[in-house]
Design an enzyme around this catalytic site. Structure first.
Site, PDB file in Angstrom:
ATOM      1  N   SER A 121       0.751  -1.325   0.173  1.00  0.00           N
ATOM      2  CA  SER A 121      -0.046  -0.109   0.054  1.00  0.00           C
ATOM      3  C   SER A 121       0.861   1.098  -0.147  1.00  0.00           C
ATOM      4  O   SER A 121       1.492   1.414  -0.886  1.00  0.00           O
ATOM      5  CB  SER A 121      -0.817  -0.089   1.122  1.00  0.00           C
ATOM      6  OG  SER A 121      -1.821   1.095   1.260  1.00  0.00           O
TER       7      SER A 121
ATOM      8  N   ASP B 178       9.776   5.753  -9.988  1.00  0.00           N
ATOM      9  CA  ASP B 178       9.426   6.433 -11.411  1.00  0.00           C
ATOM     10  C   ASP B 178      10.112   7.664 -11.362  1.00  0.00           C
ATOM     11  O   ASP B 178      10.124   8.359 -12.774  1.00  0.00           O
ATOM     12  CB  ASP B 178       7.767   6.771 -11.257  1.00  0.00           C
ATOM     13  CG  ASP B 178       6.929   5.522 -11.273  1.00  0.00           C
ATOM     14  OD1 ASP B 178       7.638   4.554 -11.607  1.00  0.00           O
ATOM     15  OD2 ASP B 178       5.870   5.602 -11.071  1.00  0.00           O
TER      16      ASP B 178
ATOM     17  N   LYS C 264      -0.637  -4.068  -3.242  1.00  0.00           N
ATOM     18  CA  LYS C 264      -1.991  -3.550  -2.919  1.00  0.00           C
ATOM     19  C   LYS C 264      -2.130  -2.112  -3.149  1.00  0.00           C
ATOM     20  O   LYS C 264      -1.369  -1.282  -3.038  1.00  0.00           O
ATOM     21  CB  LYS C 264      -2.067  -3.666  -1.357  1.00  0.00           C
ATOM     22  CG  LYS C 264      -3.522  -3.028  -0.767  1.00  0.00           C
ATOM     23  CD  LYS C 264      -3.493  -3.206   0.744  1.00  0.00           C
ATOM     24  CE  LYS C 264      -4.844  -2.495   1.077  1.00  0.00           C
ATOM     25  NZ  LYS C 264      -5.272  -1.177   0.842  1.00  0.00           N
TER      26      LYS C 264
END
Length: 553
Positions: free
Chosen positions: A293, A304, A318
């Site tokens: 999460s 990224d 998740k």
């Protein structure tokens, strides 16, 4: 009639048909809901009237609700009134209690951990104490959940405890005040090498971002020029805290995460809104199969933007957003309302969240089910389940013997005995080690205990025996199978010697916890921590670090 008018009329007619069709479908949906609710209530009425035994209304309704929600994702849950407090603790990291973690070893209810500065610590409770009574009520038949509920209560109230302590025959009595307990989201931070900061973040509860921020500022002041952020085993928590933690390392204004769901008005893009601490300091983020999460958001954001390297194993997967909706009688519904998308555009949610390995990790995902995305520097990354590390470190886990020694409580109990025999000793977590002499003492101590266990290999051979028998091949293979079983038993006799390195590690951490609680356990674990070692090597090797953050040519 002109052609243009005909076209207009045709478009209006089609629109009207579409509207009527939509209304019919909408009405059909409402009819289905009303019909099925009526079926449900009449079914319950018949059960309550004619079923042979008495039915508990609360139990049977909760069973029905939970079965309904079970058909959805694992994170949509019903929270009845009596479990609201547990949910609040999980989401905020705060509760009113005495500051202990309770566990069950065989048939004993034992204090497994005590939080630093808590009422339990100041009252004199210690790790290893066996709880016998709470407010004069024997608790031998209670579950851990029931015990925890009794230990919690209003701030300022007290709870009477009777405990059994190692080496003391007569039970001890304590009266402990309940206070607001804040579970530290950063239980440890420090310099673990000359100029490398280490920050352990265990959950994204309220204040996690500010804790990471202040830890990094302090460690930079002590000379840190590189940083390891440890998110291994972190189950996640509050979305806003994942944004705050990310913002420590990325510039103000950058996108962190977006959410997309059925209710378009709820869709939102979250950006870093504070000035960062340092956007250039070399960073290694440790992740594991159980990093989930909010942990995956932070790890994914760093990947990224090519802000740091990820070291470890692929994360849990998740990527679902939950919100709580109020229901009748102070109950709530925790419901999945959207999915998370990190800056590259990928969703971290596992494609199939219903089938996982025993350790919670996702199995191998076929390439055909993955979509390709790119980081800011053009590195190729994929969706389909979790975040993959830039540098893989295989987590071999503990051997069956070590798991059994821990499960049976033998490592825990030996550490407790050691503490009371060396109570005045204050071992340094960084330098303390389990000597061969001490390990020999442990093996002698455990030799009279029952720690029998079955390995995965033995289970496989058992299946082979059964399969061979059903296939009528057992007579041909009996000697070979029996020889294998005998050989494994011979090898198991040497397991205490073969796996002594990892057993020593577990013993060391358990012993250190008696003197230095959670912080000491973490600090003592660095000696044999492969992921930390690899992260240090990569941070100290500028070329390797830089190459991991560059797109393949």
């Amino acid at each position: 009639m002109k052609l243009s008018n005909k076209i207009i009329i045709s478009i209006l007619a089609l629109g009207l048909i579409g509207l009527v069709s939509f209304q019919i479908k909408k009405n059909d949906r409402y009819f289905e809901i009303i019909k099925n609710l009526d079926v449900f209530t009449t079914l319950y009425k018949e059960l309550n009237t004619y079923y042979v035994d008495e039915i508990n209304p609360t139990d049977i309704m909760e069973t029905g609700i939970e079965a309904m929600l079970e058909s959805l994702d694992p994170y949509t849950n019903f929270i009845p009134e009596d479990r609201i407090e547990d949910y609040r603790i999980m989401s905020t990291g705060q509760y009113a209690g005495i500051g202990t973690t309770m566990g069950k070893i065989e048939n004993r209810h034992v204090v497994m951990m005590i939080f630093e500065g808590s009422p339990a610590e100041t009252s004199g409770l210690k790790i290893g104490d066996e709880l016998l009574e709470i407010n004069s009520n024997p608790i031998e038949d209670y579950s851990i959940d029931e015990i925890n509920k009794l230990l919690k209560g209003q701030i300022g109230t007290t709870v009477d405890l009777e405990i059994k302590r190692k080496g003391i025959k007569k039970p001890l009595k304590f009266t402990v005040s309940r206070e607001s307990i804040n579970i530290e989201s950063v239980p440890y931070y420090g310099l673990i090498a000359e100029d490398i900061a280490y920050i352990r973040l265990t959950e994204f509860s309220s204040g996690a971002g500010s804790s990471v921020r202040s830890a990094l500022v302090e460690l930079k002041g002590k000379g840190a020029k590189k940083v390891i952020l440890d998110l291994r085993g972190n189950p996640g928590g509050l979305l806003n805290e994942s944004i705050e933690v990310s913002n420590v390392f990325i510039p103000k204004g950058l996108e962190v995460v977006s959410t997309k769901g059925k209710i378009e008005e709820w869709n939102k893009t979250y950006t870093a809104n504070k000035n960062p601490v340092d956007v250039n300091i070399p960073l290694a983020v440790l992740i594991s199969n159980n990093s989930a999460s909010a942990s995956e958001i932070v790890a994914g954001v760093m990947q990224d933007y090519d802000r740091g390297i990820l070291v470890g194993q692929r994360s849990f997967g998740k990527g679902l957003v939950q919100a709580t909706r109020p229901l009748s009688y102070n109950s709530q519904l925790k419901i999945t309302t959207a999915k998370y998308y990190i800056p590259s555009g990928r969703c971290i949610q596992a494609i199939d969240y219903s089938h996982r390995n025993e350790d919670g990790s996702i199995g191998k995902i076929p390439d055909s089910l993955k979509s390709e995305f790119k980081t800011q520097a053009g590195r190729v990354v994929y969706d389909g389940g979790g975040v993959s590390p830039d540098y893989d470190v295989v987590n071999k886990g503990y051997a069956p013997i070590t798991i059994q020694l821990m499960k049976k409580g033998f490592i825990f109990d030996f550490a407790t005995e050691y503490y009371y025999e060396h109570e005045d000793m204050k071992p340094d977590p960084k330098v303390f080690s389990i000597s061969d002499e001490l390990y020999s003492e442990f093996t002698n101590w455990v030799s009279v205990k029952d720690y029998s266990y079955t390995t995965a290999t033995e289970e496989t051979i058992k299946e082979l025996r059964e399969t061979a028998d059903s296939d009528k091949y057992f007579d041909f293979l009996e000697k070979e199978i029996s020889a294998l079983e005998k050989e494994i038993q011979e090898h198991k006799k040497e397991d205490l010697k073969v796996f002594q390195a990892e057993i020593k590690k577990a013993l060391k951490e358990e012993i250190i916890s008696r003197y230095h609680k959670r912080q000491g356990m973490i600090e003592s674990s660095f000696e044999n921590d492969e992921e930390v070692d690899e992260a240090i090597k990569l941070l100290n090797d500028k070329d390797s670090y830089r190459n991991l953050l560059q797109a393949a040519k």
